[in-house]
Design a protein around this motif. Structure first.
Motif, PDB file in Angstrom:
ATOM      1  N   SER A 130      -5.347  -4.396  -4.790  1.00 25.18           N
ATOM      2  CA  SER A 130      -4.062  -4.077  -5.400  1.00 25.18           C
ATOM      3  C   SER A 130      -3.211  -3.220  -4.469  1.00 25.18           C
ATOM      4  N   THR A 131      -3.865  -2.269  -3.789  1.00 27.33           N
ATOM      5  CA  THR A 131      -3.153  -1.377  -2.878  1.00 27.33           C
ATOM      6  C   THR A 131      -2.524  -2.141  -1.726  1.00 27.33           C
ATOM      7  N   PHE A 149       4.744   0.591  -9.270  1.00 23.18           N
ATOM      8  CA  PHE A 149       4.378   1.992  -9.463  1.00 23.18           C
ATOM      9  C   PHE A 149       5.123   2.644 -10.617  1.00 23.18           C
ATOM     10  N   PHE A 150       5.597   1.811 -11.557  1.00 18.61           N
ATOM     11  CA  PHE A 150       6.317   2.341 -12.715  1.00 18.61           C
ATOM     12  C   PHE A 150       5.377   3.246 -13.513  1.00 18.61           C
ATOM     13  N   PRO A 151       5.806   4.474 -13.818  1.00 19.07           N
ATOM     14  CA  PRO A 151       4.867   5.463 -14.377  1.00 19.07           C
ATOM     15  C   PRO A 151       4.443   5.235 -15.823  1.00 19.07           C
ATOM     16  N   PHE A 152       5.286   4.584 -16.621  1.00 20.04           N
ATOM     17  CA  PHE A 152       5.085   4.621 -18.072  1.00 20.04           C
ATOM     18  C   PHE A 152       4.419   3.357 -18.622  1.00 20.04           C
ATOM     19  N   VAL A 153       3.470   2.825 -17.875  1.00 20.59           N
ATOM     20  CA  VAL A 153       2.714   1.659 -18.332  1.00 20.59           C
ATOM     21  C   VAL A 153       1.255   1.814 -17.904  1.00 20.59           C
ATOM     22  N   PRO A 154       0.340   1.125 -18.586  1.00 22.62           N
ATOM     23  CA  PRO A 154      -1.047   1.121 -18.107  1.00 22.62           C
ATOM     24  C   PRO A 154      -1.121   0.431 -16.741  1.00 22.62           C
ATOM     25  N   SER A 155      -2.079   0.817 -15.933  1.00 20.36           N
ATOM     26  CA  SER A 155      -2.174   0.250 -14.582  1.00 20.36           C
ATOM     27  C   SER A 155      -3.633   0.059 -14.184  1.00 20.36           C
ATOM     28  N   LEU A 156      -3.814  -0.556 -13.024  1.00 18.86           N
ATOM     29  CA  LEU A 156      -5.145  -0.726 -12.450  1.00 18.86           C
ATOM     30  C   LEU A 156      -5.644   0.599 -11.879  1.00 18.86           C
ATOM     31  N   ASN A 157      -6.848   0.563 -11.338  1.00 19.29           N
ATOM     32  CA  ASN A 157      -7.394   1.700 -10.601  1.00 19.29           C
ATOM     33  C   ASN A 157      -6.553   1.920  -9.338  1.00 19.29           C
ATOM     34  N   TYR A 190      -7.611   5.060   3.162  1.00 20.80           N
ATOM     35  CA  TYR A 190      -6.165   5.251   3.168  1.00 20.80           C
ATOM     36  C   TYR A 190      -5.634   5.587   4.560  1.00 20.80           C
ATOM     37  N   PHE A 191      -6.497   6.099   5.437  1.00 19.63           N
ATOM     38  CA  PHE A 191      -6.091   6.253   6.837  1.00 19.63           C
ATOM     39  C   PHE A 191      -6.012   4.888   7.515  1.00 19.63           C
ATOM     40  N   LEU A 192      -6.924   3.986   7.151  1.00 18.19           N
ATOM     41  CA  LEU A 192      -6.876   2.628   7.686  1.00 18.19           C
ATOM     42  C   LEU A 192      -5.593   1.921   7.242  1.00 18.19           C
ATOM     43  N   TYR A 193      -5.190   2.153   5.990  1.00 20.67           N
ATOM     44  CA  TYR A 193      -3.972   1.523   5.480  1.00 20.67           C
ATOM     45  C   TYR A 193      -2.741   1.986   6.255  1.00 20.67           C
ATOM     46  N   PHE A 194      -2.816   3.159   6.847  1.00 17.88           N
ATOM     47  CA  PHE A 194      -1.725   3.636   7.694  1.00 17.88           C
ATOM     48  C   PHE A 194      -1.490   2.638   8.827  1.00 17.88           C
ATOM     49  N   PHE A 195      -2.556   2.203   9.472  1.00 16.17           N
ATOM     50  CA  PHE A 195      -2.446   1.248  10.575  1.00 16.17           C
ATOM     51  C   PHE A 195      -2.124  -0.157  10.053  1.00 16.17           C
ATOM     52  N   PHE A 196      -2.606  -0.466   8.848  1.00 20.42           N
ATOM     53  CA  PHE A 196      -2.270  -1.736   8.205  1.00 20.42           C
ATOM     54  C   PHE A 196      -0.750  -1.812   8.003  1.00 20.42           C
ATOM     55  N   LEU A 197      -0.174  -0.731   7.486  1.00 21.04           N
ATOM     56  CA  LEU A 197       1.271  -0.660   7.301  1.00 21.04           C
ATOM     57  C   LEU A 197       2.005  -0.804   8.626  1.00 21.04           C
ATOM     58  N   TYR A 198       1.522  -0.067   9.629  1.00 18.39           N
ATOM     59  CA  TYR A 198       2.196  -0.104  10.934  1.00 18.39           C
ATOM     60  C   TYR A 198       2.151  -1.512  11.532  1.00 18.39           C
ATOM     61  N   LEU A 238     -12.799 -11.098   1.349  1.00 17.93           N
ATOM     62  CA  LEU A 238     -11.923 -11.547   2.438  1.00 17.93           C
ATOM     63  C   LEU A 238     -10.667 -10.691   2.525  1.00 17.93           C
ATOM     64  N   VAL A 239     -10.134 -10.280   1.376  1.00 14.10           N
ATOM     65  CA  VAL A 239      -8.960  -9.380   1.364  1.00 14.10           C
ATOM     66  C   VAL A 239      -9.271  -8.119   2.159  1.00 14.10           C
ATOM     67  N   ASN A 240     -10.417  -7.499   1.870  1.00 13.12           N
ATOM     68  CA  ASN A 240     -10.801  -6.261   2.554  1.00 13.12           C
ATOM     69  C   ASN A 240     -11.055  -6.493   4.038  1.00 13.12           C
ATOM     70  N   SER A 241     -11.715  -7.589   4.379  1.00 14.49           N
ATOM     71  CA  SER A 241     -12.047  -7.877   5.782  1.00 14.49           C
ATOM     72  C   SER A 241     -10.789  -8.091   6.616  1.00 14.49           C
ATOM     73  N   ILE A 242      -9.863  -8.909   6.101  1.00 15.17           N
ATOM     74  CA  ILE A 242      -8.626  -9.178   6.844  1.00 15.17           C
ATOM     75  C   ILE A 242      -7.739  -7.937   6.887  1.00 15.17           C
ATOM     76  N   SER A 243      -7.763  -7.127   5.810  1.00 14.07           N
ATOM     77  CA  SER A 243      -6.998  -5.866   5.812  1.00 14.07           C
ATOM     78  C   SER A 243      -7.472  -4.959   6.948  1.00 14.07           C
ATOM     79  N   ILE A 244      -8.792  -4.853   7.089  1.00 17.73           N
ATOM     80  CA  ILE A 244      -9.360  -4.016   8.152  1.00 17.73           C
ATOM     81  C   ILE A 244      -8.987  -4.569   9.528  1.00 17.73           C
TER      82      ILE A 244
END
Length: 418
Positions: A397-398, A383-391, A87-95, A26-32
């Motif tokens: 997450s994005t 986005f702190f650089p000095f810790v483990p993170s997700l994919n 990530y091009f789709l996320y451009f429009f998501f952001l907008y 559902l996250v992906n569907s609504i994001s799109i």
């Protein structure tokens, strides 16, 4: 017609956090869907004027192009492209979020705040239910309503937005209700993160609170009171639950850093991922191995790292390799999978966020821009650089990180016009 799309986009944006309670699909569907609405809202507007208003979008486009080019030069083009193209789709998501914030600013913020509070309550109730079902066994990593162990990560990503929105609407609440909500958000978030036993989220949460408490002078007294209360909460939870949390967050961390008279930045296991990722970068310095391909390429003899790990349970050394689905650090992953260009663009973005945060502190305008300040802290921690993170190419997450990014871009743009 456009007005209808604006309203529908507003509804989707307000309700979007609820999708995380239901599932990734559902996250992906609504994001799109939000991205499609964002594209429709952009059609009749001059593209250059949008970039002029929000210049960070220009760098976002460049970053997206770098991801796609990296996929095109990879060994598994189609699979890699399935992760870089979105990530091009996320451009429009952001907008879409830009337009919603711009057109429904205070209404959107207040309703979004109520949604986040509701989600917080649902998470608490789900964790209480899980505790009851498991006879209050704190040795388990509690997940609440989620199937995966992401409770602590979700809480961390939304907590500073909740704090910022509450302070933004301080005048809407009487003082007693405001104090209650302030305590409730911070204490409940701490407890949820502790019960999830996600160590990175816990340390980042404490780090973020330190930044917020030190530089937000307006709530200095209540911050001091909460700090003392947090100390007693940690102490009581550690004593009541037979030091399980202390062992999980302190002892286990120390044990993972100091192994067999060697010191590792995070752990022996993560160290193996980082060595493999570094080898990938050395062999592919410009375009990397391709987005999301660490999981496949790590088995290549050029990149694989074999190490022996001591196991207390069997009192033996096991031979392990450095393979995983991703290297567990955003910056190291981008270095390996997208090369130096993708890495530098993303690093520049983090430096820009850090600059905005420091600038806001130095010019002492936090009280007038409290939501911008809290959104910057949220991004800084994400986005702190000095810790483990997700994919890095994990879609849920994005998109969740893009919400405070939208807040920052629009609020900072408005701030510059003053």
């Amino acid at each position: 017609m456009i007005k209808k799309f604006e309203y529908y986009t507003y509804l989707l944006a307000v309700l979007f956090p609820f999708t995380y309670l239901i599932g990734t699909g559902l996250v992906n569907s609504i994001s799109i869907l939000i991205a499609i609405f964002g594209f429709i809202l952009m059609i009749n507007k001059p593209f250059l004027s949008i970039l002029k208003l929000y210049p960070i979008l220009f760098f976002y486009i460049i970053f997206s192009i770098v991801l796609i080019l990296s996929s095109l030069f990879s060994n598994q083009i189609l699979y890699s492209m399935s992760k870089s193209l979105p990530y091009f789709l996320y451009f429009f998501f952001l907008y879409a979020f830009f337009e919603v914030i711009k057109n429904y600013k205070e209404t959107f913020f207040f309703n979004f705040f109520k949604i986040l509070l509701t989600i917080n309550l649902i998470l608490i109730l789900s964790v209480i239910y899980e505790l009851i079902v498991n006879d209050f066994d704190l040795r388990l990593q509690l997940t609440g309503i989620f199937e995966k162990k992401i409770l602590g990560i979700i809480v961390l990503k939304i907590v500073f937005l909740k704090i910022g929105l509450l302070l933004h609407f301080h005048s809407k609440f009487n003082e007693n209700l405001f104090r209650f909500l302030y305590f409730y958000i911070i204490i409940s978030s701490l407890i949820l993160i502790l019960l999830s036993q996600h160590r990175t989220s816990f340390f980042l949460f404490v780090f973020g609170l330190l930044i917020f408490f030190i530089f937000n002078k307006k709530t200095f007294k209540i911050n001091l009171l909460i700090s003392l209360f947090l100390f007693f909460v940690l102490l009581i939870m550690s004593l009541v639950f037979d030091n399980i949390l202390y062992k999980s967050f302190i002892i286990n961390v120390i044990d993972s850093i100091f192994i067999n008279n060697k010191i590792y930045l995070f752990s022996e296991h993560y160290n193996g991922h980082y060595i493999s990722a570094y080898k990938m970068f050395v062999h592919n310095p410009f375009n990397g191995i391709g987005p999301n391909l660490f999981r496949f390429e790590c088995l290549d003899e050029k990149y694989i790292y074999i190490y022996k790990s001591f196991t207390d349970a069997f009192n033996i050394f096991r031979e392990l390799n450095s393979c995983s689905t991703h290297p567990h650090n955003y910056y190291i992953q981008l270095l390996a999978e997208t090369g130096i260009f993708g890495f530098l663009i993303f690093l520049s973005f983090f430096i820009y966020i850090f600059y905005l945060l420091v600038n806001l502190i130095l010019i002492k305008s936090i009280n007038n821009n409290i939501l911008l300040f809290s959104s910057l802290i949220s991004l800084f921690l994400s986005f702190f650089p000095f810790v483990p993170s997700l994919n890095f190419f994990n879609s849920w997450s994005t998109t969740l990180s893009f919400i405070p990014l939208a807040f920052v871009i629009v609020l900072n743009s408005s701030n510059l016009k003053k």
